[in-house]
Every structure is written in C-alpha cells, then in structure tokens.
Scaffold this motif. Structure first.
Motif, PDB file in Angstrom:
ATOM      1  N   GLN A 199      41.902  58.839  99.803  1.00  0.00           N
ATOM      2  CA  GLN A 199      40.711  59.222  99.040  1.00  0.00           C
ATOM      3  C   GLN A 199      40.419  60.710  99.189  1.00  0.00           C
ATOM      4  O   GLN A 199      40.043  61.383  98.220  1.00  0.00           O
ATOM      5  N   GLN A 200      40.595  61.238 100.394  1.00  0.00           N
ATOM      6  CA  GLN A 200      40.317  62.665 100.579  1.00  0.00           C
ATOM      7  C   GLN A 200      41.351  63.519  99.856  1.00  0.00           C
ATOM      8  O   GLN A 200      41.034  64.612  99.370  1.00  0.00           O
ATOM      9  N   ARG A 201      42.589  63.039  99.754  1.00  0.00           N
ATOM     10  CA  ARG A 201      43.597  63.763  98.981  1.00  0.00           C
ATOM     11  C   ARG A 201      43.206  63.806  97.504  1.00  0.00           C
ATOM     12  O   ARG A 201      43.403  64.821  96.826  1.00  0.00           O
ATOM     13  N   VAL A 202      42.664  62.688  97.012  1.00  0.00           N
ATOM     14  CA  VAL A 202      42.224  62.647  95.611  1.00  0.00           C
ATOM     15  C   VAL A 202      41.066  63.628  95.399  1.00  0.00           C
ATOM     16  O   VAL A 202      41.019  64.351  94.394  1.00  0.00           O
ATOM     17  N   ALA A 203      40.129  63.666  96.345  1.00  0.00           N
ATOM     18  CA  ALA A 203      39.010  64.604  96.240  1.00  0.00           C
ATOM     19  C   ALA A 203      39.525  66.046  96.226  1.00  0.00           C
ATOM     20  O   ALA A 203      39.001  66.894  95.498  1.00  0.00           O
ATOM     21  N   LEU A 204      40.548  66.320  97.019  1.00  0.00           N
ATOM     22  CA  LEU A 204      41.145  67.656  97.053  1.00  0.00           C
ATOM     23  C   LEU A 204      41.814  67.976  95.714  1.00  0.00           C
ATOM     24  O   LEU A 204      41.650  69.076  95.170  1.00  0.00           O
ATOM     25  N   ALA A 205      42.541  67.008  95.171  1.00  0.00           N
ATOM     26  CA  ALA A 205      43.206  67.217  93.882  1.00  0.00           C
ATOM     27  C   ALA A 205      42.188  67.449  92.776  1.00  0.00           C
ATOM     28  O   ALA A 205      42.401  68.290  91.881  1.00  0.00           O
ATOM     29  N   ARG A 206      41.072  66.711  92.797  1.00  0.00           N
ATOM     30  CA  ARG A 206      40.025  66.894  91.787  1.00  0.00           C
ATOM     31  C   ARG A 206      39.445  68.313  91.858  1.00  0.00           C
ATOM     32  O   ARG A 206      39.183  68.954  90.842  1.00  0.00           O
ATOM     33  N   ALA A 207      39.246  68.809  93.095  1.00  0.00           N
ATOM     34  CA  ALA A 207      38.699  70.159  93.265  1.00  0.00           C
ATOM     35  C   ALA A 207      39.675  71.217  92.777  1.00  0.00           C
ATOM     36  O   ALA A 207      39.273  72.248  92.217  1.00  0.00           O
ATOM     37  N   LEU A 208      40.975  70.986  92.961  1.00  0.00           N
ATOM     38  CA  LEU A 208      41.985  71.975  92.589  1.00  0.00           C
ATOM     39  C   LEU A 208      42.372  71.901  91.116  1.00  0.00           C
ATOM     40  O   LEU A 208      42.915  72.865  90.570  1.00  0.00           O
ATOM     41  N   ALA A 209      42.101  70.770  90.480  1.00  0.00           N
ATOM     42  CA  ALA A 209      42.547  70.564  89.100  1.00  0.00           C
ATOM     43  C   ALA A 209      41.968  71.589  88.140  1.00  0.00           C
ATOM     44  O   ALA A 209      42.610  71.967  87.152  1.00  0.00           O
ATOM     45  N   VAL A 210      40.764  72.068  88.405  1.00  0.00           N
ATOM     46  CA  VAL A 210      40.099  73.012  87.492  1.00  0.00           C
ATOM     47  C   VAL A 210      40.502  74.467  87.755  1.00  0.00           C
ATOM     48  O   VAL A 210      39.916  75.381  87.198  1.00  0.00           O
ATOM     49  N   ARG A 211      41.487  74.646  88.614  1.00  0.00           N
ATOM     50  CA  ARG A 211      41.984  75.986  88.990  1.00  0.00           C
ATOM     51  C   ARG A 211      40.840  76.894  89.443  1.00  0.00           C
ATOM     52  O   ARG A 211      40.587  77.943  88.840  1.00  0.00           O
ATOM     53  N   PRO A 212      40.177  76.523  90.522  1.00  0.00           N
ATOM     54  CA  PRO A 212      39.039  77.328  90.983  1.00  0.00           C
ATOM     55  C   PRO A 212      39.489  78.639  91.616  1.00  0.00           C
ATOM     56  O   PRO A 212      40.620  78.764  92.097  1.00  0.00           O
ATOM     57  N   GLN A 213      38.585  79.619  91.626  1.00  0.00           N
ATOM     58  CA  GLN A 213      38.845  80.859  92.345  1.00  0.00           C
ATOM     59  C   GLN A 213      38.675  80.659  93.844  1.00  0.00           C
ATOM     60  O   GLN A 213      39.320  81.322  94.644  1.00  0.00           O
ATOM     61  N   LEU A 214      37.774  79.752  94.203  1.00  0.00           N
ATOM     62  CA  LEU A 214      37.450  79.480  95.599  1.00  0.00           C
ATOM     63  C   LEU A 214      37.531  77.988  95.858  1.00  0.00           C
ATOM     64  O   LEU A 214      37.052  77.176  95.049  1.00  0.00           O
ATOM     65  N   LEU A 215      38.112  77.625  96.993  1.00  0.00           N
ATOM     66  CA  LEU A 215      38.120  76.243  97.435  1.00  0.00           C
ATOM     67  C   LEU A 215      37.216  76.134  98.655  1.00  0.00           C
ATOM     68  O   LEU A 215      37.434  76.806  99.660  1.00  0.00           O
ATOM     69  N   LEU A 216      36.184  75.290  98.556  1.00  0.00           N
ATOM     70  CA  LEU A 216      35.220  75.120  99.639  1.00  0.00           C
ATOM     71  C   LEU A 216      35.347  73.710 100.193  1.00  0.00           C
ATOM     72  O   LEU A 216      35.299  72.732  99.443  1.00  0.00           O
ATOM     73  N   LEU A 217      35.502  73.603 101.512  1.00  0.00           N
ATOM     74  CA  LEU A 217      35.731  72.308 102.154  1.00  0.00           C
ATOM     75  C   LEU A 217      34.679  72.085 103.232  1.00  0.00           C
ATOM     76  O   LEU A 217      34.653  72.781 104.242  1.00  0.00           O
TER      77      LEU A 217
END
Length: 356
Positions: free
Chosen positions: A139-157
C-alpha cells in the motif's frame, strides 16, 4: 540559487509558536530529512512546504518561484502520508491515476503513466486489486507511485514507514531512496527514527521545539554534534561531567584525561560526549586516555558486545566487536577504558546559546 528556500519561516497557532524563524536551503535532487521528537515542528514545516498550512511569517521559494501563499495543487508537490491515504473504493491503478485525472490529462497518457509507475514500484501485476487486498508495504508503494505519477517538483514524505514492521521498513526505505536517486527528484523526508535518517539522507535537519539544532550530513551530525540535544538525540551517547584542568585537559570523577583544546579556565564545568564505539578495553597507541571503572552489565548483541561501565558516579556505554576467542569481562570486574582525545566531543555550551 538553491532549489527550495525557506526564509525566516514561522508558524504560530494562537499564542503558541511551533516553528521559530526557520531558515533552510535545499539543492535540486537533494534528499533532506527533518528529524526530531514528536512535537518538534517537523510535520508542520512539511505541511507549510506542501501548502496545507500557511506560514505566520516568512517565505517559501521553489525553483525561483514564491509559493508561500499558493494552494497545494499549484505547487507541483507530491505527498506521501504515514497512513497511506489510498481510496478504498478504487483499484491500485485508479489510485495511481487519480492525480492525473484531476489534472485533466488525456486517457492514453494516464494509462501509460500508470503502467510506468506500477512497473517502477514492481507492482505491475496488482493494478486491478484494491487496497485492502495489499500488504502495508505494498500500500505504501502505491501511495508513493501516486505521488510520483504527476511528476512533482518536490516529493514530501511524512513518516511514511512508521506503520510498517521493522523488516519491511528497512527494505522500503532503501527502495524510496533508490527511486528518488533514479528520478533525480528533490525530497524531504520526515521521521523521528534516527537510524532511518542516518541511512538514507544527504543532509539531516535536527529539530527541537521548532528550531533547527543542527543541519549537516549524517557523518557530521553523528560525529560532530554541536549542541547537547543533537548529541543526545542522534545515536547512543554517554556524557561525562567534569571540570577543565588546564588547556586540553579535563578532570572527571577524580581522574584526569586529555580533551580537544577548549581554552577554558581551570575549574570551569565541562561535559564530554563519548560514543560507545570510541571506548575500548585494549590500549592502542592513538588512544591516550585511560579511565578506571567497573563492569555493571554485559549485553551480547551478536556481532557487538555492549558493556555498561561504572566510572565513579557515571555509567558509560561501550561497544566492542564480538571476538569468539575472547569472552567479555564479567559483571563487577575492574577494567580500564581507553579512548583517544579526539574521540570525545566537548559540549560545554549551554543549549539555549547553541541554538542561536
């Protein structure tokens, strides 16, 4: 110019200030960790970067653009939460696609991007499942993929691993780091777990009561703490209280040892911080200092043997590698501890001064 700049950022809730005039510059592609105990302000800082909280004062700049008062959807930020925050009525693929659909991306682009993200997190075969059919790590991998899918400038965890068991945490934190490096994305990771911070960060920001106690690489933070809080919060530490006995010398528990030059007048109180691995039972040419003590306890930890040694009224922790040919000393045994003057870190500065 740095990629992300927080300048004089302050956050107050009524009369209570939780972040005090915080300054930080983060470079493009850097992995920075906010580390500190509960209530130190690390998540509040992250939420201000994300746009979920507005600073009471100060500015936040991303890639040269002032985003201080922009809403989250205008900041190009991807967020991963502690509790996954997946939509239970959506499949894995639909969860990953959610941000892209909200942004109005074409269907073919969404399909291609979802396939790419699921392959990246090695869950391409589970796109049709629902969150309840996945393990916590999945589930956490899916949450990570969802955050990265939009090609963000910043990844916040925001403490993304705290709900997972120890073995999964270990593997997933390395996966997160590998993905961040592969994509070259700038990331801020929030945790209270010092081992996590030390193992995956380019730099660590040690936070205490809304202030940055110290900012530096894991090597710097661990080996050269600047304040009592940073020294005691990061890693295991023993503190020896004593007084200056002249330039480069300190008297502790009736014994005199050499310490880094400090310029303190004789008699001034000093505190010496020592890591467990700095102490040894065996004399080495470089280890000039000797302290007489008594073994209080011996803990066998596999490759390491941890001993608690009483020196006067102080207990010191000592870690030595396990030697199958040499049993550790017994409880109550008198021993001599050896360490080099350079292995000690003087913490003679009051914490309030050190934080300024």
């Amino acid at each position: 110019m740095s990629f992300l700049i927080l300048k004089s950022v302050r956050k107050s809730f009524g009369p209570h200030t939780v972040v005090h005039d915080f300054d930080l510059a983060i470079e493009r592609g850097e992995f920075v960790t906010f580390l500190g105990p509960s209530g130190c302000g690390k998540t509040t800082l992250l939420r201000m970067v994300a746009g979920f909280e507005a600073p009471t004062a100060g500015t936040i700049t991303v890639d040269g653009r002032d985003v201080t008062h922009l809403p989250p959807n205008a900041r190009k930020v991807g967020m991963v939460f502690q509790a996954y925050a997946l939509f239970p009525n959506m499949t894995v693929a639909d969860n990953v696609a959610f941000g892209l659909k909200v942004a109005g991306r074409p269907k073919e682009e969404i399909r291609s991007r979802v396939e790419e993200m699921l392959a990246l997190i090695k869950l391409g075969h589970l796109g049709g499942r629902y969150p309840y059919q996945l393990s916590g790590g999945q589930q956490q991998r899916v949450a990570l993929a969802r955050a990265l899918a939009v090609r963000p400038q910043l990844l916040l965890l925001d403490e993304p691993l705290s709900a997972l068991d120890a073995k999964i945490r270990l593997s997933l934190r390395q996966e997160i780091r590998d993905l961040q490096r592969k994509l070259g994305i700038t990331a801020i990771f929030v945790t209270h777990d010092q081992e996590e911070a030390l193992s995956i960060s380019d730099r660590i920001v040690v936070l205490n009561e809304g202030r940055a106690e110290q900012v530096g690489t894991p090597f710097e933070i661990y080996n050269h703490p600047r304040t009592r809080f940073a020294a005691s919060f990061i890693g295991t530490l023993s503190l020896l209280e004593g007084e200056a006995a002249g330039e480069g010398r300190m008297r502790v528990e009736g014994q005199e040892i050499r310490v880094p030059a400090n310029g303190n007048a004789p008699g001034r109180p000093l505190t010496l911080a020592l890591r467990p691995e700095a102490l040894s039972l065996h004399p080495v040419a470089a280890k000039e200092n000797r302290l007489e003590g008594t073994i209080e306890e011996v803990d066998f930890l596999g490759s390491v043997v941890r001993m608690r040694v009483r020196v006067g009224g102080t207990t010191l922790l000592m870690d030595n590698f396990n030697d199958p040919a040499t049993p550790p000393p017994a409880r109550g045994e008198k021993v001599t501890l050896h360490f080099a003057p350079a292995d000690g870190q003087l913490l003679d500065q009051p914490l309030a001064e050190a934080a300024e």
